[in-house]
Design a protein around this motif. Structure first.
Motif, PDB file in Angstrom:
ATOM      1  N   ALA A  25       4.005 106.877 -75.328  1.00  0.00           N
ATOM      2  CA  ALA A  25       4.127 105.558 -75.942  1.00  0.00           C
ATOM      3  C   ALA A  25       5.173 104.727 -75.201  1.00  0.00           C
ATOM      4  CB  ALA A  25       4.536 105.716 -77.407  1.00  0.00           C
ATOM      5  N   ASN A  26       5.073 103.447 -75.372  1.00  0.00           N
ATOM      6  CA  ASN A  26       6.060 102.488 -74.874  1.00  0.00           C
ATOM      7  C   ASN A  26       6.088 102.345 -73.358  1.00  0.00           C
ATOM      8  OD1 ASN A  26       6.865 101.976 -77.532  1.00  0.00           O
ATOM      9  ND2 ASN A  26       8.215 103.752 -77.473  1.00  0.00           N
ATOM     10  N   LEU A  27       4.929 102.489 -72.739  1.00  0.00           N
ATOM     11  CA  LEU A  27       4.782 102.197 -71.311  1.00  0.00           C
ATOM     12  C   LEU A  27       5.886 102.822 -70.454  1.00  0.00           C
ATOM     13  CD1 LEU A  27       3.691  98.489 -71.627  1.00  0.00           C
ATOM     14  CD2 LEU A  27       2.247 100.429 -71.095  1.00  0.00           C
ATOM     15  N   GLY A  28       5.675 104.049 -70.063  1.00  0.00           N
ATOM     16  CA  GLY A  28       6.655 104.755 -69.243  1.00  0.00           C
ATOM     17  C   GLY A  28       6.774 104.209 -67.834  1.00  0.00           C
ATOM     18  N   THR A  29       5.794 103.458 -67.367  1.00  0.00           N
ATOM     19  CA  THR A  29       5.842 102.884 -66.024  1.00  0.00           C
ATOM     20  C   THR A  29       5.496 101.404 -66.090  1.00  0.00           C
ATOM     21  OG1 THR A  29       3.527 103.439 -65.613  1.00  0.00           O
ATOM     22  CG2 THR A  29       5.142 105.048 -64.919  1.00  0.00           C
ATOM     23  N   THR A  30       5.934 100.707 -65.079  1.00  0.00           N
ATOM     24  CA  THR A  30       5.580  99.291 -64.970  1.00  0.00           C
ATOM     25  C   THR A  30       4.222  99.180 -64.277  1.00  0.00           C
ATOM     26  OG1 THR A  30       6.605  99.044 -62.810  1.00  0.00           O
ATOM     27  CG2 THR A  30       8.016  98.624 -64.753  1.00  0.00           C
ATOM     28  N   GLN A  31       3.612  98.022 -64.347  1.00  0.00           N
ATOM     29  CA  GLN A  31       2.342  97.818 -63.658  1.00  0.00           C
ATOM     30  C   GLN A  31       2.536  98.005 -62.156  1.00  0.00           C
ATOM     31  OE1 GLN A  31      -0.477  97.774 -64.997  1.00  0.00           O
ATOM     32  NE2 GLN A  31      -1.778  97.229 -63.293  1.00  0.00           N
ATOM     33  N   ARG A  32       3.625  97.495 -61.627  1.00  0.00           N
ATOM     34  CA  ARG A  32       3.902  97.663 -60.194  1.00  0.00           C
ATOM     35  C   ARG A  32       4.043  99.148 -59.848  1.00  0.00           C
ATOM     36  NH1 ARG A  32       8.920  95.011 -56.787  1.00  0.00           N
ATOM     37  NH2 ARG A  32       8.474  96.086 -54.844  1.00  0.00           N
ATOM     38  N   GLY A  33       4.740  99.893 -60.707  1.00  0.00           N
ATOM     39  CA  GLY A  33       4.904 101.329 -60.483  1.00  0.00           C
ATOM     40  C   GLY A  33       3.572 102.054 -60.526  1.00  0.00           C
ATOM     41  N   ARG A  34       2.681 101.655 -61.445  1.00  0.00           N
ATOM     42  CA  ARG A  34       1.350 102.265 -61.525  1.00  0.00           C
ATOM     43  C   ARG A  34       0.567 102.027 -60.247  1.00  0.00           C
ATOM     44  NH1 ARG A  34       1.266  99.513 -66.365  1.00  0.00           N
ATOM     45  NH2 ARG A  34       1.959 100.832 -68.058  1.00  0.00           N
ATOM     46  N   ILE A  35       0.629 100.794 -59.747  1.00  0.00           N
ATOM     47  CA  ILE A  35      -0.100 100.450 -58.517  1.00  0.00           C
ATOM     48  C   ILE A  35       0.442 101.252 -57.345  1.00  0.00           C
ATOM     49  CG2 ILE A  35      -0.520  98.593 -56.845  1.00  0.00           C
ATOM     50  CD1 ILE A  35      -0.599  96.678 -59.334  1.00  0.00           C
ATOM     51  N   GLU A  36       1.759 101.314 -57.209  1.00  0.00           N
ATOM     52  CA  GLU A  36       2.367 102.078 -56.114  1.00  0.00           C
ATOM     53  C   GLU A  36       1.976 103.551 -56.192  1.00  0.00           C
ATOM     54  OE1 GLU A  36       6.554 101.372 -56.508  1.00  0.00           O
ATOM     55  OE2 GLU A  36       6.458  99.418 -55.543  1.00  0.00           O
ATOM     56  N   ALA A  37       2.019 104.109 -57.393  1.00  0.00           N
ATOM     57  CA  ALA A  37       1.672 105.527 -57.568  1.00  0.00           C
ATOM     58  C   ALA A  37       0.190 105.752 -57.260  1.00  0.00           C
ATOM     59  CB  ALA A  37       2.005 105.961 -58.994  1.00  0.00           C
ATOM     60  N   ALA A  38      -0.673 104.860 -57.728  1.00  0.00           N
ATOM     61  CA  ALA A  38      -2.112 105.006 -57.478  1.00  0.00           C
ATOM     62  C   ALA A  38      -2.423 104.907 -55.990  1.00  0.00           C
ATOM     63  CB  ALA A  38      -2.887 103.949 -58.257  1.00  0.00           C
ATOM     64  N   GLN A  39      -1.727 104.016 -55.293  1.00  0.00           N
ATOM     65  CA  GLN A  39      -1.932 103.891 -53.849  1.00  0.00           C
ATOM     66  C   GLN A  39      -1.504 105.158 -53.116  1.00  0.00           C
ATOM     67  OE1 GLN A  39       0.222 100.219 -53.167  1.00  0.00           O
ATOM     68  NE2 GLN A  39      -1.677  99.026 -53.184  1.00  0.00           N
ATOM     69  N   LYS A  40      -0.623 105.908 -53.721  1.00  0.00           N
ATOM     70  CA  LYS A  40      -0.169 107.175 -53.151  1.00  0.00           C
ATOM     71  C   LYS A  40      -1.108 108.326 -53.529  1.00  0.00           C
ATOM     72  CE  LYS A  40       3.994 109.986 -53.018  1.00  0.00           C
ATOM     73  NZ  LYS A  40       5.312 110.202 -53.585  1.00  0.00           N
ATOM     74  N   GLY A  41      -2.122 108.039 -54.351  1.00  0.00           N
ATOM     75  CA  GLY A  41      -3.093 109.058 -54.736  1.00  0.00           C
ATOM     76  C   GLY A  41      -2.793 109.743 -56.057  1.00  0.00           C
ATOM     77  N   ILE A  42      -1.787 109.264 -56.773  1.00  0.00           N
ATOM     78  CA  ILE A  42      -1.430 109.854 -58.064  1.00  0.00           C
ATOM     79  C   ILE A  42      -2.429 109.361 -59.112  1.00  0.00           C
ATOM     80  CG2 ILE A  42       0.344 109.930 -59.866  1.00  0.00           C
ATOM     81  CD1 ILE A  42       2.420 109.573 -57.568  1.00  0.00           C
ATOM     82  N   LYS A  43      -2.928 110.279 -59.932  1.00  0.00           N
ATOM     83  CA  LYS A  43      -3.843 109.924 -61.014  1.00  0.00           C
ATOM     84  C   LYS A  43      -3.022 109.479 -62.217  1.00  0.00           C
ATOM     85  CE  LYS A  43      -7.310 111.195 -58.596  1.00  0.00           C
ATOM     86  NZ  LYS A  43      -7.856 110.180 -57.746  1.00  0.00           N
TER      87      LYS A  43
END
Length: 135
Positions: A25-43
């Motif tokens: 709950a409460n958004l553990g990551t920011t949208q920017r962090g999600r994008i950076e992680a996804a670009q690194k291949g993190i699901k």
């Protein structure tokens, strides 16, 4: 609003060393962090996925109470018996909700794995016409 006390433990999405992030709950990551992680291949499974179970549990609870309202109103089910029945169903309802939440997350993960190939049907004229008729 960020909690400044957490600043010393913050990392960028590119610095995450996990293979999967399942937010609580409460958004553990920011949208920017999600994008950076996804670009690194993190699901990633956002907290919206996680909150689904709570909403589904409330829906099931409300539907059960609606289903039991008429027998209670007609005198075929006492309030005490209704409450006992709801308590007796708690574990089964919880198991079903957790299973459904698991399956929803799996479905999202599998659709994500297929990526753009999964959306080709959206561009077919026949599919668009069928979808329009459903609206």
């Amino acid at each position: 609003m960020a909690i400044r006390a957490n600043d010393p433990i913050r990392v960028t999405g590119a610095d995450v060393r996990a293979r999967v992030i399942g937010e609580g709950a409460n958004l553990g990551t920011t949208q920017r962090g999600r994008i950076e992680a996804a670009q690194k291949g993190i699901k990633l499974n956002t907290d919206a996925n996680r909150q689904f179970g709570r909403g589904q549990h409330l829906d099931v609870e409300v539907n059960l109470k609606i289903a039991l309202a008429r027998p209670e109103r007609d005198g075929r089910l006492s309030p005490s018996d209704r409450n006992s029945l709801l308590v007796a169903m708690t574990d089964e309802v919880g198991t079903l909700v957790v299973r459904n939440n698991y399956l929803q997350t799996l479905a999202l993960s599998l659709a994500e794995r297929k990526g753009l190939a999964e959306t080709g049907f959206l561009t077919r004229p026949d599919a668009i016409a069928r979808a329009a008729r459903l609206l």
